[in-house]
Each structure stands twice: as structure tokens, then as C-alpha cells.
Enzyme design. Structure first.
Site, PDB file in Angstrom:
ATOM      1  N   GLY A  62     -32.207  65.924 -38.123  1.00 31.54           N
ATOM      2  CA  GLY A  62     -32.051  66.052 -39.565  1.00 31.54           C
ATOM      3  C   GLY A  62     -31.862  64.751 -40.286  1.00 31.54           C
ATOM      4  O   GLY A  62     -32.162  64.646 -41.470  1.00 31.54           O
ATOM      5  N   ASP A  64     -33.352  61.868 -39.318  1.00 35.32           N
ATOM      6  CA  ASP A  64     -34.691  61.268 -39.341  1.00 35.32           C
ATOM      7  C   ASP A  64     -35.708  62.389 -39.157  1.00 35.32           C
ATOM      8  O   ASP A  64     -36.294  62.565 -38.103  1.00 35.32           O
ATOM      9  CB  ASP A  64     -34.800  60.219 -38.219  1.00 35.32           C
ATOM     10  CG  ASP A  64     -36.092  59.422 -38.334  1.00 35.32           C
ATOM     11  OD1 ASP A  64     -36.830  59.617 -39.314  1.00 35.32           O
ATOM     12  OD2 ASP A  64     -36.363  58.607 -37.425  1.00 35.32           O
ATOM     13  N   ASN A 110     -25.139  70.652 -47.035  1.00 39.07           N
ATOM     14  CA  ASN A 110     -26.554  70.459 -47.356  1.00 39.07           C
ATOM     15  C   ASN A 110     -27.295  71.782 -47.366  1.00 39.07           C
ATOM     16  O   ASN A 110     -26.987  72.699 -46.609  1.00 39.07           O
ATOM     17  CB  ASN A 110     -27.203  69.463 -46.380  1.00 39.07           C
ATOM     18  CG  ASN A 110     -27.872  70.148 -45.203  1.00 39.07           C
ATOM     19  OD1 ASN A 110     -29.010  70.608 -45.307  1.00 39.07           O
ATOM     20  ND2 ASN A 110     -27.154  70.246 -44.087  1.00 39.07           N
ATOM     21  N   ARG A 111     -28.279  71.835 -48.272  1.00 37.42           N
ATOM     22  CA  ARG A 111     -29.233  72.960 -48.263  1.00 37.42           C
ATOM     23  C   ARG A 111     -30.630  72.365 -48.454  1.00 37.42           C
ATOM     24  O   ARG A 111     -31.384  72.775 -49.347  1.00 37.42           O
ATOM     25  CB  ARG A 111     -28.880  73.987 -49.356  1.00 37.42           C
ATOM     26  CG  ARG A 111     -28.685  73.430 -50.747  1.00 37.42           C
ATOM     27  CD  ARG A 111     -28.649  74.544 -51.805  1.00 37.42           C
ATOM     28  NE  ARG A 111     -28.445  74.027 -53.141  1.00 37.42           N
ATOM     29  CZ  ARG A 111     -27.248  73.852 -53.730  1.00 37.42           C
ATOM     30  NH1 ARG A 111     -26.142  74.150 -53.068  1.00 37.42           N
ATOM     31  NH2 ARG A 111     -27.185  73.374 -54.967  1.00 37.42           N
ATOM     32  N   PHE A 114     -35.356  72.179 -44.574  1.00 35.75           N
ATOM     33  CA  PHE A 114     -36.474  71.643 -43.771  1.00 35.75           C
ATOM     34  C   PHE A 114     -37.498  70.892 -44.635  1.00 35.75           C
ATOM     35  O   PHE A 114     -38.708  71.112 -44.509  1.00 35.75           O
ATOM     36  CB  PHE A 114     -37.204  72.760 -43.008  1.00 35.75           C
ATOM     37  CG  PHE A 114     -36.436  73.390 -41.877  1.00 35.75           C
ATOM     38  CD1 PHE A 114     -35.273  72.822 -41.379  1.00 35.75           C
ATOM     39  CD2 PHE A 114     -36.901  74.565 -41.282  1.00 35.75           C
ATOM     40  CE1 PHE A 114     -34.584  73.409 -40.314  1.00 35.75           C
ATOM     41  CE2 PHE A 114     -36.220  75.159 -40.217  1.00 35.75           C
ATOM     42  CZ  PHE A 114     -35.055  74.580 -39.750  1.00 35.75           C
ATOM     43  N   SER A 177     -30.698  76.818 -38.433  1.00 32.66           N
ATOM     44  CA  SER A 177     -30.459  76.234 -39.761  1.00 32.66           C
ATOM     45  C   SER A 177     -30.095  77.358 -40.720  1.00 32.66           C
ATOM     46  O   SER A 177     -30.750  78.406 -40.730  1.00 32.66           O
ATOM     47  CB  SER A 177     -31.709  75.521 -40.266  1.00 32.66           C
ATOM     48  OG  SER A 177     -31.540  75.253 -41.638  1.00 32.66           O
ATOM     49  N   ASN A 179     -30.440  77.203 -43.888  1.00 28.19           N
ATOM     50  CA  ASN A 179     -31.111  76.988 -45.175  1.00 28.19           C
ATOM     51  C   ASN A 179     -32.545  77.489 -45.242  1.00 28.19           C
ATOM     52  O   ASN A 179     -33.243  77.254 -46.210  1.00 28.19           O
ATOM     53  CB  ASN A 179     -31.067  75.505 -45.527  1.00 28.19           C
ATOM     54  CG  ASN A 179     -29.639  75.009 -45.627  1.00 28.19           C
ATOM     55  OD1 ASN A 179     -28.808  75.680 -46.247  1.00 28.19           O
ATOM     56  ND2 ASN A 179     -29.343  73.888 -44.999  1.00 28.19           N
ATOM     57  N   THR A 180     -33.005  78.145 -44.179  1.00 27.30           N
ATOM     58  CA  THR A 180     -34.318  78.798 -44.205  1.00 27.30           C
ATOM     59  C   THR A 180     -34.024  80.282 -44.066  1.00 27.30           C
ATOM     60  O   THR A 180     -33.407  80.708 -43.088  1.00 27.30           O
ATOM     61  CB  THR A 180     -35.208  78.292 -43.043  1.00 27.30           C
ATOM     62  OG1 THR A 180     -35.467  76.918 -43.264  1.00 27.30           O
ATOM     63  CG2 THR A 180     -36.520  79.054 -42.963  1.00 27.30           C
ATOM     64  N   LYS A 219     -31.061  75.277 -30.056  1.00 27.04           N
ATOM     65  CA  LYS A 219     -29.920  74.866 -30.897  1.00 27.04           C
ATOM     66  C   LYS A 219     -29.366  76.072 -31.642  1.00 27.04           C
ATOM     67  O   LYS A 219     -30.112  76.773 -32.336  1.00 27.04           O
ATOM     68  CB  LYS A 219     -30.358  73.779 -31.882  1.00 27.04           C
ATOM     69  CG  LYS A 219     -29.211  73.230 -32.720  1.00 27.04           C
ATOM     70  CD  LYS A 219     -29.586  71.942 -33.395  1.00 27.04           C
ATOM     71  CE  LYS A 219     -28.473  71.402 -34.263  1.00 27.04           C
ATOM     72  NZ  LYS A 219     -28.836  70.130 -34.894  1.00 27.04           N
ATOM     73  N   ASN A 248     -25.257  73.742 -34.925  1.00 27.15           N
ATOM     74  CA  ASN A 248     -25.784  73.373 -36.239  1.00 27.15           C
ATOM     75  C   ASN A 248     -24.623  73.416 -37.263  1.00 27.15           C
ATOM     76  O   ASN A 248     -23.466  73.532 -36.873  1.00 27.15           O
ATOM     77  CB  ASN A 248     -26.899  74.357 -36.613  1.00 27.15           C
ATOM     78  CG  ASN A 248     -28.014  73.673 -37.397  1.00 27.15           C
ATOM     79  OD1 ASN A 248     -27.732  72.984 -38.380  1.00 27.15           O
ATOM     80  ND2 ASN A 248     -29.244  73.852 -36.977  1.00 27.15           N
ATOM     81  N   TYR A 320     -24.151  63.151 -36.560  1.00 33.27           N
ATOM     82  CA  TYR A 320     -24.830  63.031 -37.844  1.00 33.27           C
ATOM     83  C   TYR A 320     -23.810  62.591 -38.908  1.00 33.27           C
ATOM     84  O   TYR A 320     -23.744  61.423 -39.281  1.00 33.27           O
ATOM     85  CB  TYR A 320     -25.523  64.345 -38.232  1.00 33.27           C
ATOM     86  CG  TYR A 320     -26.411  64.233 -39.458  1.00 33.27           C
ATOM     87  CD1 TYR A 320     -26.065  63.435 -40.547  1.00 33.27           C
ATOM     88  CD2 TYR A 320     -27.619  64.913 -39.546  1.00 33.27           C
ATOM     89  CE1 TYR A 320     -26.885  63.310 -41.661  1.00 33.27           C
ATOM     90  CE2 TYR A 320     -28.441  64.804 -40.664  1.00 33.27           C
ATOM     91  CZ  TYR A 320     -28.052  63.999 -41.715  1.00 33.27           C
ATOM     92  OH  TYR A 320     -28.866  63.889 -42.816  1.00 33.27           O
TER      93      TYR A 320
HETATM   94  C1  FMN Z   1     -28.115  66.588 -44.298  1.00 33.49           C
HETATM   95  C2  FMN Z   1     -28.262  67.287 -42.981  1.00 33.49           C
HETATM   96  C3  FMN Z   1     -29.522  67.716 -42.570  1.00 33.49           C
HETATM   97  C4  FMN Z   1     -29.668  68.363 -41.337  1.00 33.49           C
HETATM   98  N1  FMN Z   1     -30.912  68.756 -40.938  1.00 33.49           N
HETATM   99  C5  FMN Z   1     -31.058  69.357 -39.727  1.00 33.49           C
HETATM  100  C6  FMN Z   1     -32.339  69.716 -39.261  1.00 33.49           C
HETATM  101  O1  FMN Z   1     -33.358  69.486 -39.904  1.00 33.49           O
HETATM  102  N2  FMN Z   1     -32.417  70.340 -38.056  1.00 33.49           N
HETATM  103  C7  FMN Z   1     -31.316  70.597 -37.279  1.00 33.49           C
HETATM  104  O2  FMN Z   1     -31.456  71.133 -36.175  1.00 33.49           O
HETATM  105  N3  FMN Z   1     -30.090  70.233 -37.689  1.00 33.49           N
HETATM  106  C8  FMN Z   1     -29.940  69.622 -38.885  1.00 33.49           C
HETATM  107  N4  FMN Z   1     -28.699  69.256 -39.301  1.00 33.49           N
HETATM  108  C9  FMN Z   1     -27.531  69.580 -38.456  1.00 33.49           C
HETATM  109  C10 FMN Z   1     -27.093  68.397 -37.592  1.00 33.49           C
HETATM  110  O3  FMN Z   1     -28.092  68.043 -36.659  1.00 33.49           O
HETATM  111  C11 FMN Z   1     -25.811  68.750 -36.832  1.00 33.49           C
HETATM  112  O4  FMN Z   1     -26.087  69.820 -35.946  1.00 33.49           O
HETATM  113  C12 FMN Z   1     -24.670  69.176 -37.746  1.00 33.49           C
HETATM  114  O5  FMN Z   1     -24.663  68.396 -38.923  1.00 33.49           O
HETATM  115  C13 FMN Z   1     -23.301  69.049 -37.065  1.00 33.49           C
HETATM  116  O6  FMN Z   1     -23.047  67.732 -36.657  1.00 33.49           O
HETATM  117  P1  FMN Z   1     -22.154  66.690 -37.528  1.00 33.49           P
HETATM  118  O7  FMN Z   1     -20.863  67.375 -37.884  1.00 33.49           O
HETATM  119  O8  FMN Z   1     -22.010  65.501 -36.642  1.00 33.49           O
HETATM  120  O9  FMN Z   1     -22.953  66.389 -38.742  1.00 33.49           O
HETATM  121  C14 FMN Z   1     -28.533  68.605 -40.527  1.00 33.49           C
HETATM  122  C15 FMN Z   1     -27.274  68.160 -40.949  1.00 33.49           C
HETATM  123  C16 FMN Z   1     -27.128  67.517 -42.152  1.00 33.49           C
HETATM  124  C17 FMN Z   1     -25.759  67.054 -42.584  1.00 33.49           C
END
Ligand code: FMN
Length: 344
Positions: A62, A64, A110-111, A114, A177, A179-180, A219, A248, A320
Site C-alpha cells: 500500500g 508503494d 485511509n479509504r 486500491f 481491504s 475499502n473495496t 492477507k 490489514n 507501514y
Molecule cells: C494508506 C494505506 C494504504 C494501504 N493500502 C494497502 C493495500 O493497497 N493493500 C494491502 O494489502 N494493504 C494496504 N494497507 C494496509 C497495510 O499494508 C498494513 O496491513 C496495515 O496498515 C497495518 O500495518 P501498520 O499498522 O504498520 O500500518 C494500507 C495501509 C495504509 C495506511
């Protein structure tokens, strides 16, 4: 330097800050500054999913999404980089604003939905990265387009699996996710089994074609009771998948209910997620009892948070939100927290 950069970036809207930070990293890379300031990190090799990781601390999906910043992220010392979530076709994601900081809680909501440039662009970027050419471990996280109904979701995952297979070190199937719309329904018993079986059959064909088995991870969400986590873990194992990633972002708002932004819809990440993500990680590790590796993600803000995930049974961890709040120092702290497998 990071505290200074952070103070400036946090003055901006969260999504603008994200793009600006990456632009800065790109310039630092082009000027050779990243290589000069490359951290001197201890080796903590770990084997999992049939791969040898130089250290068990990875970049979570998420950050990159399009694989545009792989080399800059690798320069921070990560043992592996997960790019995506990628969908077959490009899509803009949800309208802005869609990313919010809660600094007092070291959290994000975040929302994004994708937002990504599609499979073709991501794969071109992965292939062009120095990290890939040097044999660095790159996970490709795959999803479905927002307008593909769940009944046809498998088609999107299959497209992504087949196209990513030759380039990916491992592939993550993202069904978690928030958000989908309805994506998380794919975690339900029959739907999950059917999806994993279809992907497993395709992977078998790809293995024969390419002469290489690419591991696949699933995941999952933190918003699942323990018995559901155990059921999913057993399905992942019985369908021949290679790892579980927990977790997630969460739809719950633990400890941030009073924050003015807590009513924003989307997934919460960072410190408030830690406890829930650890509960799910522990349930997954208990259920699998070492038969498959589990990656621990969610709420790592300090080395001790990574340490706890390793103690609960995680083979690998990912970051992240902690990277946004703590900067590159966090990568080092987590590597130092990793168990040294050479220790007697
Ligand atoms: C802004 C943002 C975008 C994310 N986009 C994705 C994504 O596209 N696919 C995914 O599997 N997880 C996505 N995540 C989830 C992260 O990979 C991670 O599982 C989650 O944020 C928990 O870890 P953290 O507390 O270290 O952030 C996203 C998280 C954030 C904050």
C-alpha cells in the site's frame, strides 16, 4: 533528519505529503545520497516460504502501490518489499480526502480504495528496479477492480497471478481491504475455499510452465473472531498456500473513539491496531503451530512491537504506519529486535 522532514510534511495534507516525501527520496537516490547514508544493519537471515530473506522486516503493501519506489525503499534496509495492491485495470480509487493522520494516536485512517495504475505499469516498474535485478525479494499484492462483482473476482486474481508470476518472489492475495465494497466477503468459508482452489490450480500450471514455484500468501483482516482466523488458517494450509499475513487495517476504532477524525470511514492502522492485529496473529500461529509461516503486520511503532510479534510466532514482520511516524530508524530497530537464528 527524519524528525525535521516529518515536521514539515505533517503541515501538508497527508496524501500530498506522501507524494512529496517520495519525490525527495527519488532525488536523494539520484544524487547518490541514499547510498551514502545507507544504514549499517546486522544480518538476520530467515528462510520462509522457500525464500531466504536477508532480514525479516519488510515494507507492507500500500505504500508503494505501483512499484515506483522499490529502490528507495530497499535503501532503507528492508529485507523485502511488498508492492500493490494492484488490480488488473488502472483505477483512481475513492474521491479525496481519503487519507487522514491522527498524530496523537500515531495512527492513520485511509479509504484510498486500491488507487493504482494497473498491472501493466506495476510489472514494468518491478522489472526496471535495481532491487529486482539484484535478486531482492519482492512480493506482489493482488486484488480485484472495484467494479468487478465478487462472483467474477477470481478472474481478476487469476489475471494478476498469471501476469505477476514470472517477476514476483511471492504473491499476496488480498481479500481484506475494507475499502473495496464486499471484498472481505471473500474471506467467508465457501468463497475463500473456491478462490484459493482456483488460484492453486492456476499456480500448478504456472509452476510447470515456468519451472519455479512462486509462494502465495493470504492477507487477512483484524476484524475476525479467533475461530474464524483458525478456520481461514486451516483453509490456507489445506489448499496448499504458503503463508498468512495478519493483518490489514481495522474497521474498529479502538482507543480513538474521541478523536475528531474517528468518524471518517476507512481502515485504521498504526498504534491503535496493535492489540487486535496481535490477537489475530497469535490465533493464526496457534492454529498453524509452525506448519506455515505467518507475517505479523499492524501497529509496529517501535522495535519492541516487532519483538512481540516474533515472540507470538511471526516469521516475518511488515511496516507501514510506523514508517510515517518514526522514519527509517524504525526499520533498524525492528531488525535489531529480530531473533538471530545463528544464536545457539
Ligand atoms: C494508506 C494505506 C494504504 C494501504 N493500502 C494497502 C493495500 O493497497 N493493500 C494491502 O494489502 N494493504 C494496504 N494497507 C494496509 C497495510 O499494508 C498494513 O496491513 C496495515 O496498515 C497495518 O500495518 P501498520 O499498522 O504498520 O500500518 C494500507 C495501509 C495504509 C495506511
Amino acid at each position: 533528519l527524519y524528525p525535521l522532514a516529518r515536521a514539515l510534511l505533517f503541515q501538508l495534507d497527508a496524501e500530498r505529503a506522501h507524494h512529496l516525501a517520495f519525490r525527495g527520496l527519488h532525488w536523494a537516490d539520484r544524487l547518490g545520497l541514499l547510498r551514502l547514508s545507507a544504514p549499517c544493519l546486522p544480518a538476520r537471515p530467515v528462510s520462509a516460504m522457500g525464500l531466504l530473506f536477508p532480514n525479516p522486516v519488510g515494507l507492507a503493501a500500500g505504500l508503494d502501490k505501483n512499484g515506483e519506489h522499490i529502490d528507495q525503499m530497499a535503501a532503507l534496509g528492508f529485507g523485502f518489499i511488498e508492492v500493490g495492491t494492484v488490480t488488473p485495470r488502472p483505477q483512481p480509487g475513492n474521491p479525496r480526502p481519503r487519507l487522514f493522520r491522527l498524530p496523537t494516536h500515531q495512527a492513520l485512517i485511509n479509504r484510498l480504495g486500491f488507487n493504482n495504475l494497473g498491472l501493466e505499469v506495476l510489472l514494468r516498474n518491478v522489472a526496471a528496479s535495481r532491487f529486482h535485478r539484484k535478486g531482492g525479494i519482492i512480493g506482489i499484492n493482488i486484488g480485484k477492480n472495484f467494479d468487478t462483482p465478487n462472483e467474477r473476482a477470481a478472474d481478476d486474481y487469476l489475471l494478476c497471478l498469471e501476469a505477476s508470476y514470472p517477476l514476483a518472489s511471492y504473491i499476496t492475495v488480498n481479500v481484506s481491504s475494507p475499502n473495496t465494497r464486499n471484498l472481505r466477503d471473500l474471506q467467508a468459508d465457501d468463497a475463500l475455499r473456491a478462490l484459493l482452489r482456483t488460484l492453486g490450480q492456476s499456480r500448478e500450471r504456472l509452476r510447470r510452465k515456468h519451472g519455479r514455484q512462486v509462494p502465495i500468501a493470504l492477507k487477512i483482516a483484524p476484524d475476525l473472531p479467533d475461530d474464524e482466523v483458525e478456520r481461514i488458517a486451516q483453509t490456507v494450509r489445506s489448499e496448499g498456500f504458503d503463508a498468512l499475513i495478519a493483518t490489514n487495517t481495522t474497521l474498529a476504532r479502538p482507543g480513538v473513539e474521541q478523536h475528531r477524525l474517528s468518524g471518517e470511514s476507512g481502515g485504521l492502522s498504526g498504534a491503535p491496531l496493535r492489540e487486535g492485529a496481535d490477537r489475530v496473529l497469535a490465533a493464526a500461529c496457534r492454529s498453524l503451530s509452525g506448519s506455515l509461516p505467518v507475517m505479523g503486520v499492524g501497529g509496529i511503532l517501535h522495535g519492541r512491537d516487532a519483538d512481540r510479534k516474533f515472540a507470538l510466532g511471526a516469521s516475518l514482520v511488515q511496516l507501514y504506519t510506523g514508517l510515517i511516524y518514526r522514519g527509517p530508524e524504525l526499520v533498524r530497530e525492528c531488525i535489531l529486535a529480530a531473533p538471530d537464528q545463528h544464536e545457539p
